[in-house]
Every structure is written in C-alpha cells, then in structure tokens.
Design a protein around this motif. Structure first.
Motif, PDB file in Angstrom:
ATOM      1  N   TRP A  12       9.390  -6.667  -8.332  1.00 26.34           N
ATOM      2  CA  TRP A  12       8.111  -6.496  -9.040  1.00 26.34           C
ATOM      3  C   TRP A  12       8.305  -5.851 -10.415  1.00 26.34           C
ATOM      4  N   TYR A  25      -1.342 -14.768 -17.329  1.00 27.63           N
ATOM      5  CA  TYR A  25      -2.054 -13.485 -17.389  1.00 27.63           C
ATOM      6  C   TYR A  25      -2.820 -13.300 -18.697  1.00 27.63           C
ATOM      7  N   GLN A  57      -2.436  -1.643  -4.944  1.00 23.89           N
ATOM      8  CA  GLN A  57      -1.505  -2.666  -5.446  1.00 23.89           C
ATOM      9  C   GLN A  57      -2.051  -3.303  -6.737  1.00 23.89           C
ATOM     10  N   HIS A  59      -0.858  -3.857  -9.669  1.00 17.73           N
ATOM     11  CA  HIS A  59       0.037  -4.524 -10.630  1.00 17.73           C
ATOM     12  C   HIS A  59      -0.037  -3.767 -11.963  1.00 17.73           C
ATOM     13  N   ASP A  63      -6.689  -5.905 -13.926  1.00 15.84           N
ATOM     14  CA  ASP A  63      -7.929  -5.997 -13.135  1.00 15.84           C
ATOM     15  C   ASP A  63      -8.569  -4.608 -12.978  1.00 15.84           C
ATOM     16  N   ASP A  78       0.370   1.472  -7.493  1.00 18.30           N
ATOM     17  CA  ASP A  78       1.357   0.400  -7.331  1.00 18.30           C
ATOM     18  C   ASP A  78       2.739   1.041  -7.256  1.00 18.30           C
ATOM     19  N   PHE A  79       3.681   0.362  -6.556  1.00 17.19           N
ATOM     20  CA  PHE A  79       5.016   0.961  -6.445  1.00 17.19           C
ATOM     21  C   PHE A  79       5.981   0.505  -7.531  1.00 17.19           C
ATOM     22  N   CYS A 103       3.566   4.803  -6.561  1.00 15.47           N
ATOM     23  CA  CYS A 103       4.174   5.161  -5.263  1.00 15.47           C
ATOM     24  C   CYS A 103       4.030   4.001  -4.302  1.00 15.47           C
ATOM     25  N   ASP A 104       4.845   4.036  -3.269  1.00 13.57           N
ATOM     26  CA  ASP A 104       4.673   3.077  -2.192  1.00 13.57           C
ATOM     27  C   ASP A 104       3.302   3.330  -1.564  1.00 13.57           C
ATOM     28  N   LEU A 105       2.622   2.251  -1.242  1.00 11.24           N
ATOM     29  CA  LEU A 105       1.264   2.373  -0.699  1.00 11.24           C
ATOM     30  C   LEU A 105       1.196   3.343   0.484  1.00 11.24           C
ATOM     31  N   SER A 122      -6.645  -7.121  -4.198  1.00  5.80           N
ATOM     32  CA  SER A 122      -6.875  -8.559  -4.360  1.00  5.80           C
ATOM     33  C   SER A 122      -5.629  -9.378  -4.632  1.00  5.80           C
ATOM     34  N   TYR A 123      -5.715 -10.650  -4.218  1.00  2.58           N
ATOM     35  CA  TYR A 123      -4.852 -11.773  -4.611  1.00  2.58           C
ATOM     36  C   TYR A 123      -3.352 -11.479  -4.630  1.00  2.58           C
ATOM     37  N   GLY A 124      -2.736 -11.670  -3.477  1.00  2.00           N
ATOM     38  CA  GLY A 124      -1.282 -11.550  -3.421  1.00  2.00           C
ATOM     39  C   GLY A 124      -0.809 -10.175  -3.015  1.00  2.00           C
ATOM     40  N   TRP A 128       3.199  -8.456   1.166  1.00  2.00           N
ATOM     41  CA  TRP A 128       4.226  -7.453   0.847  1.00  2.00           C
ATOM     42  C   TRP A 128       4.183  -6.272   1.799  1.00  2.00           C
TER      43      TRP A 128
END
Ligand SMILES: C[S@@+](CC[C@H](N)C(=O)[O-])C[C@H]1O[C@@H](n2cnc3c(N)ncnc32)[C@H](O)[C@@H]1O
Length: 265
Positions: A12, A25, A57, A59, A63, A78-79, A103-105, A122-124, A128
């Motif tokens: 990522w 994007y 998450q 990104h 958004d 987000d990580f 951080c990791d969720l 959302s979306y994707g 994971w």
C-alpha cells in the motif's frame, strides 16, 4: 502484525505513490475543489455537517477530506505511512481540516479513545482484513450511542469473477479462508506502473459474514443494499453508464457489483 499484513502494508505504500499519480484518482481535480465521493454514499450516509466522522482505511484521505468539504469533522485511519503523510499534506494544501492516524486498524484503541457520530469505510477495504468480527467490534466501539456505521463495498459475488476474462467467468470461490496470495501487476489504478512489491494477501468475505459480524457487535441494521453497478472498471467488460457508474454490458445478466450497509449503535 502478521507477515501477510506487513507485506500488504509495504504494497500500500507503493500503491499510494502510484495511485496518487494516476488518472483514476485525479488528485488535481480534488485539490481544485471537486468532491470525490459518489452520490451513492453521499445520499445514503446523509447530512454530515457539524458531525464527527471516523474514516477506517482512509487511503490518502481524498474521500475523508471530501467529507470535510461537506462539513464533517474528520479523522482518518490507515496503516500506510505514505498514505497518511499524503493525507496530511492534502489537508494543509486544501485548507480542509482533518486528523490522520497511521496504525494497523486492529491497533487503533492504542491511538484513539473518543467516540464519533459516524464511522465510515468504503470500496476495497474488507479483503485486507483477517478478522471481520473484531473489525465490526471496533466500528461499534467508536460510535456514540445512536451513531451511524456505514460501509459501501465491492460485492463478494463480483470478487468471484475473473478479472482477466473478456466476459463474466467465475474464477474464485465464494467461500474460502484467507490469506490467499495473488501476484501484483502495477496497481488497480495503473496496472502499467512499476511496483516493487510483487504479491498481495487477501481474505475472502461473504455478505453473511459482514452482516453477522455487525449484528454480533451489537449494531442495529437499518438497511443492506445491493447494486448492479460499481464505481470503477474493476472488470474489463464493464461499461460506463450515463450515471457515471460501471455496469455489466447490456447483453449480460445483471450481477450485484456493490453492496452498502447502514447500521446504528
Ligand atoms: C482500497 S483502499 C481504500 C480505498 C478508499 N475508498 C479510496 O479509494 O480512497 C484500502 C486501504 O486500506 C488500508 N489498509 C489495508 N489493511 C489495513 C489494516 N490492517 N489497517 C489499516 N489500514 C489498512 C490500505 O493502506 C489502503 O489505504
């Protein structure tokens, strides 16, 4: 963090660089003032002005900051440190206030304690995540009483289709334990880009698994919706409709390509 998520985190970081430069994007449009959310989530989440919103998450925050553009007080998690760095830069560049946490969720409780009016994702995001029951518990934990959880996501049935075929062909099972290794070719936003990480690890999810996890976390479902269209050309034969969404071609049977869920604490 397990080695699969460590690999995905490095992926990522690579994808952030590729995606931010991609025509999918269109970061330039966002910086120029465009809202990058789809009408679908804007109408289904409802008014956000003055409300606190946690984006799981997130990104690189386009958004998240689009929700800020609609008046929400936003926090994104987000990580990917590259993604969070870019989100913070975009916040400064656009003057849209936003707090971003890297951080990791599943480690979020070590970084964040407050509760929110809205938890959004959302979306994707789900493929994971190795543990949906704990993901749902986290979503519920970060909601105030009466707060709203909302997800718009690729329909698990659409994830069964062969992304290289020129017509709908079932390739992947609906029911499968992860992690499953896939070869990486560029990024979904630019398959021609050079990407140093060559594999990704995914977990399969089912609609039942998502709904049961949310119910077990104590959330009350308001709706589950399925849609015969999606938000980007995730399969080569999808055609863009006048509505801006991507549909199955007219001679093919309609399939569910997205779902959304809204639930209340
Ligand atoms: C497809 S993106 C979300 C897309 C978002 N809707 C967008 O287009 O802006 C998925 C995000 O999940 C993040 N992610 C994946 N696994 C994660 C984890 N275990 N903890 C936190 N973030 C994670 C990735 O870094 C990536 O930014």
């Amino acid at each position: 963090m397990d080695p699969y998520r460590k690999n995905n985190q490095a992926l990522w970081n690579e994808w952030t660089r590729i995606n931010a430069a991609s025509t999918m994007y269109r970061l330039d449009e966002f910086i120029a003032g465009e809202n990058k959310l789809n009408p679908l989530e804007i109408s289904e989440v409802g008014p956000v002005a003055g409300r606190s919103l946690l984006h799981l998450q997130c990104h690189f925050g386009m958004d998240t900051l689009s929700w800020a553009r609609l008046g929400a007080n936003v926090t994104g998690v987000d990580f990917s440190d590259e993604a969070i760095r870019l989100a913070q830069k975009l916040s400064q560049q656009t003057g849209l206030p936003g707090r971003f946490i890297c951080c990791d969720l599943y480690d979020l409780p070590q970084h964040l304690t407050e509760a929110f009016d809205i938890v959004y994702t959302s979306y994707g995001v789900l493929s994971w995540l190795p543990d949906l029951p704990n993901w749902a518990k986290l979503a519920a934990r970060y909601l105030k009483p009466g707060g709203i959880f909302y997800i718009a996501e690729f329909h698990p049935l659409s994830m069964m289709l062969d992304e290289t075929a020129e017509q709908p062909v079932l390739r992947y099972p609906y029911f499968k334990e992860g992690p499953v290794e896939f070869a990486v070719q560029g990024s979904y936003a630019d398959p021609t880009a050079e990407c140093a990480v060559k594999t990704e690890y995914d977990w399969f999810y089912t609609l039942e698994g998502v709904i049961t996890s949310l119910l077990a976390a104590g959330l009350k479902l308001e709706f589950v919706h399925e849609f015969p269209y999606t938000v980007y050309p995730q399969l080569p034969y999808l055609v863009r409709g006048e509505d801006g969404y991507w549909h199955m071609p007219p001679h093919q049977p309609a399939l569910p390509l997205l779902f959304s869920i809204r639930a209340q604490k």
